[in-house]
Design a protein around this motif. Structure first.
Motif, PDB file in Angstrom:
ATOM      1  N   THR A  78      16.669  -1.898  14.219  1.00 34.68           N
ATOM      2  CA  THR A  78      15.606  -1.733  15.213  1.00 34.68           C
ATOM      3  C   THR A  78      14.975  -0.363  15.015  1.00 34.68           C
ATOM      4  OG1 THR A  78      16.825  -3.108  16.776  1.00 34.68           O
ATOM      5  CG2 THR A  78      15.054  -1.740  17.668  1.00 34.68           C
TER       6      THR A  78
ATOM      7  N   VAL B 203      17.204   6.031  21.143  1.00 34.78           N
ATOM      8  CA  VAL B 203      17.768   6.489  19.867  1.00 34.78           C
ATOM      9  C   VAL B 203      16.732   6.290  18.757  1.00 34.78           C
ATOM     10  CG1 VAL B 203      20.138   5.989  20.570  1.00 34.78           C
ATOM     11  CG2 VAL B 203      18.812   4.241  19.368  1.00 34.78           C
ATOM     12  N   ASP B 204      16.953   7.010  17.657  1.00 34.79           N
ATOM     13  CA  ASP B 204      15.989   6.929  16.553  1.00 34.79           C
ATOM     14  C   ASP B 204      16.063   5.597  15.814  1.00 34.79           C
ATOM     15  OD1 ASP B 204      15.077   9.409  17.132  1.00 34.79           O
ATOM     16  OD2 ASP B 204      16.068  10.435  15.480  1.00 34.79           O
ATOM     17  N   ALA B 205      17.237   5.028  15.758  1.00 34.14           N
ATOM     18  CA  ALA B 205      17.407   3.748  15.065  1.00 34.14           C
ATOM     19  C   ALA B 205      18.685   3.103  15.570  1.00 34.14           C
ATOM     20  CB  ALA B 205      17.476   3.939  13.551  1.00 34.14           C
ATOM     21  N   ALA B 206      18.719   1.780  15.510  1.00 34.12           N
ATOM     22  CA  ALA B 206      19.898   1.081  16.021  1.00 34.12           C
ATOM     23  C   ALA B 206      19.977  -0.293  15.385  1.00 34.12           C
ATOM     24  CB  ALA B 206      19.815   0.940  17.535  1.00 34.12           C
ATOM     25  N   ASP B 207      21.146  -0.907  15.521  1.00 32.47           N
ATOM     26  CA  ASP B 207      21.241  -2.296  15.104  1.00 32.47           C
ATOM     27  C   ASP B 207      21.096  -3.191  16.343  1.00 32.47           C
ATOM     28  OD1 ASP B 207      23.657  -2.367  16.450  1.00 32.47           O
ATOM     29  OD2 ASP B 207      24.851  -2.050  14.651  1.00 32.47           O
ATOM     30  N   ARG B 208      21.338  -4.478  16.152  1.00 27.52           N
ATOM     31  CA  ARG B 208      21.065  -5.425  17.240  1.00 27.52           C
ATOM     32  C   ARG B 208      22.054  -5.341  18.392  1.00 27.52           C
ATOM     33  NH1 ARG B 208      18.959 -11.363  15.694  1.00 27.52           N
ATOM     34  NH2 ARG B 208      16.790 -10.804  15.290  1.00 27.52           N
TER      35      ARG B 208
ATOM     36  N   THR C 193      11.356   0.316  20.134  1.00 33.49           N
ATOM     37  CA  THR C 193      11.228  -0.664  21.216  1.00 33.49           C
ATOM     38  C   THR C 193       9.926  -0.393  21.959  1.00 33.49           C
ATOM     39  OG1 THR C 193      12.641   0.755  22.582  1.00 33.49           O
ATOM     40  CG2 THR C 193      13.666  -1.171  21.580  1.00 33.49           C
TER      41      THR C 193
ATOM     42  N   GLY D 128      17.556  11.500  24.186  1.00 35.62           N
ATOM     43  CA  GLY D 128      17.406  10.894  22.867  1.00 35.62           C
ATOM     44  C   GLY D 128      18.479  11.360  21.908  1.00 35.62           C
ATOM     45  N   ALA D 129      18.913  10.451  21.059  1.00 36.64           N
ATOM     46  CA  ALA D 129      19.900  10.802  20.039  1.00 36.64           C
ATOM     47  C   ALA D 129      19.560  10.043  18.762  1.00 36.64           C
ATOM     48  CB  ALA D 129      21.315  10.457  20.499  1.00 36.64           C
ATOM     49  N   ARG D 130      20.298  10.379  17.713  1.00 39.88           N
ATOM     50  CA  ARG D 130      20.004   9.777  16.414  1.00 39.88           C
ATOM     51  C   ARG D 130      20.327   8.285  16.403  1.00 39.88           C
ATOM     52  NH1 ARG D 130      23.319  11.258  11.024  1.00 39.88           N
ATOM     53  NH2 ARG D 130      21.650  11.164   9.483  1.00 39.88           N
TER      54      ARG D 130
ATOM     55  N   GLY E 218      19.277  -0.806  24.318  1.00 41.13           N
ATOM     56  CA  GLY E 218      18.474   0.248  24.931  1.00 41.13           C
ATOM     57  C   GLY E 218      17.189   0.481  24.152  1.00 41.13           C
ATOM     58  N   ASP E 219      16.543   1.588  24.465  1.00 43.89           N
ATOM     59  CA  ASP E 219      15.282   1.910  23.815  1.00 43.89           C
ATOM     60  C   ASP E 219      15.511   2.507  22.438  1.00 43.89           C
ATOM     61  OD1 ASP E 219      13.632   1.072  25.911  1.00 43.89           O
ATOM     62  OD2 ASP E 219      13.919   2.952  26.987  1.00 43.89           O
ATOM     63  N   VAL E 220      14.561   2.266  21.561  1.00 44.81           N
ATOM     64  CA  VAL E 220      14.541   2.882  20.232  1.00 44.81           C
ATOM     65  C   VAL E 220      13.191   3.573  20.082  1.00 44.81           C
ATOM     66  CG1 VAL E 220      14.647   2.524  17.744  1.00 44.81           C
ATOM     67  CG2 VAL E 220      16.092   1.159  19.268  1.00 44.81           C
ATOM     68  N   GLY E 221      13.240   4.843  19.727  1.00 43.15           N
ATOM     69  CA  GLY E 221      12.016   5.620  19.573  1.00 43.15           C
ATOM     70  C   GLY E 221      12.244   7.035  20.061  1.00 43.15           C
ATOM     71  N   LEU E 222      11.219   7.840  19.960  1.00 38.83           N
ATOM     72  CA  LEU E 222      11.355   9.239  20.338  1.00 38.83           C
ATOM     73  C   LEU E 222      11.341   9.396  21.859  1.00 38.83           C
ATOM     74  CD1 LEU E 222       8.906  10.931  17.828  1.00 38.83           C
ATOM     75  CD2 LEU E 222      11.369  10.646  17.612  1.00 38.83           C
TER      76      LEU E 222
END
Lengths: 155, 287
Positions: free
Chosen positions: A75, B185-190, A78, B157-159, B194-198
């Motif tokens: 991902t 977070v900056d990146a994540a798996d499925r 979002t 925010g975290a990595r 939560g949110d992904v992004g800055l």
């Protein structure tokens, strides 16, 4: 996904994308809009498919995912209420470059690409105004991507 | 002639260079490279009061000293809490210190988050990476006296999800109804819902009155810069924003100049600054 047009429930003019837009732009595009609702886990768009619409998210959360061979999907961002999904329909070849999946119940208004382009072509002032709304979104996503590439929180 | 009071004899004055011994009472692994240490005085000692945002110089004996923010609750000054990420020899030695290890403490030093100025206002806390520990004492204080503040919004925010510190406590904060705590977070798996992004991407959604809001920011300087831009776009002004800066601190008492930022000494005049007071120095290369 439920394609359930319920006219009047959501309005283009109320979306953040159209806040501050020239008078009437949202109203002129409103007849094109289709309201949709997505349950958790539903796929909005899939990488490789034709980018056939512009999606305005009103509530919920959508994960943009890159599918990697032999590895779990990643991902990369979002999106939530007030965000828009997709400019791929404007860029040839018009195909989606990533997956978009609802990770919360999500409500959208969606403008089909063909009629939208035709409407903007027919009224260049509207087309210009529309692109002036879209370009900052693209620029912000690019800025964010650059910062993510910097791995700010890394070692 | 009136007698002038004389300074106490040198031996009566506490030396600013002498660390006070503290014992590691508890060590909690936060992430693969970050731990939280709870320190208690190794000798009979008075309580250790501090203000949210201040830091201590922690001494790993035989290795060296490092400036580490205090991450504990100011209302519990009987012990000291520090969250340390392994970044070099000293922080690595501190992070490896197990229960019973003696470390030296000098402090507390520096300026604090201006909580009095935030009373009656909405408060936004934005933390990036290890920026949450220096903000946690401010959050403890506000939550302990919740009625004094307007809306409290936290963006953290975290990595990756594995790099989030205080994970269990963050879940508790997220469940509270008297503050909104967002993580991204900056990146994540499925497995991450939560949110992904800055953190900056979450700023437009803040539910605060921009004209009556104070923001406290702590994290990488580039993050601070873009977060301030987003807050200004939201309607705030730069003088409503406070940032905690990090520089190479050595003496911690404004003498050596290692942490100098223009006319400011980050150890003495900071680490918490009003953004409008320091923004011009943050764009000076090599400074």
């Amino acid at each position: 996904m439920t394609a359930a047009p319920t006219p009047g429930a959501l309005r283009l003019a109320e979306h953040r994308f159209f806040v501050g837009a020239p008078s009437g732009l949202a109203d002129r595009l409103e007849p094109l809009a289709v309201e949709r609702s997505y349950a958790f886990g539903d796929t909005l768009v899939r990488e490789g498919d034709i980018a056939d619409r512009f999606v305005l998210i009103y509530e919920g959360k959508v994960a943009l995912e890159i599918v990697l061979p032999d590895r779990p999907s990643v991902t990369i961002q979002t999106l939530g209420g007030g965000d828009v999904l997709g400019w791929s329909w404007l860029v040839p070849p018009p195909e989606w470059w990533l997956d978009a999946r609802a990770v919360k119940r999500t409500r959208t208004l969606e403008l089909p690409a063909g009629p939208l382009r035709a409407a903007l072509d027919a009224h260049p002032d509207d087309g210009y105004a529309f692109l002036l709304r879209l370009l900052p979104v693209v620029a912000q996503r690019l800025d964010h991507t650059r910062l993510q590439l910097m791995d700010l929180h890394g070692r | 002639m009136a007698a002038r009071s004389l300074p106490p004899a040198a031996e009566e004055m506490p030396s600013p260079w002498a660390p006070v011994p503290f014992r590691v009472a508890q060590r909690t692994a936060e992430t693969s490279d970050t731990v939280t240490l709870v320190l208690t005085p190794a000798r009979d000692a008075p309580e250790f009061p501090f203000a949210p945002g201040q830091f201590n110089m922690l001494y790993a004996f035989g290795v060296g000293e490092a400036a580490i923010s205090i991450s504990g609750d100011p209302a519990a000054p009987g012990s000291l809490v520090h969250t340390v990420r392994t970044a070099g020899k000293v922080s690595g030695a501190l992070a490896a210190a197990g229960p019973g290890t003696i470390v030296g403490v000098r402090g507390p030093y520096g300026s604090a988050w201006p909580l009095a100025a935030a009373e009656g206002k909405d408060v936004v806390l934005v933390a990036g990476g290890l920026g949450l520990p220096p903000l946690r004492p401010a959050l403890y204080t506000m939550l302990a006296d919740r009625g004094k503040f307007g809306r409290i919004e936290v963006i953290y925010g975290a990595r990756t999800p594995k790099d989030l510190v205080f994970y269990r406590q963050v879940q508790e904060w997220r469940a509270r109804t008297d503050l909104r705590f967002q993580t991204t977070v900056d990146a994540a798996d499925r497995s991450w819902y939560g949110d992904v992004g800055l953190v900056t991407a979450r700023v437009p959604d803040l539910r605060v009155d921009p004209a009556n809001t104070v923001a406290f920011l702590c994290g990488p300087e580039v993050m601070l810069k873009f977060t301030v831009q987003a807050l200004v776009a939201k309607g705030m002004t730069e003088d409503q924003v406070y940032v905690s800066l990090e520089r190479n601190m050595k003496c911690a008492i404004g003498l050596c100049g290692h942490c100098q930022l223009g006319p400011e000494f980050v150890c003495r005049d900071g680490p918490v600054f009003r953004y409008s007071d320091v923004r011009r120095y943050l764009t000076v290369r090599e400074l």
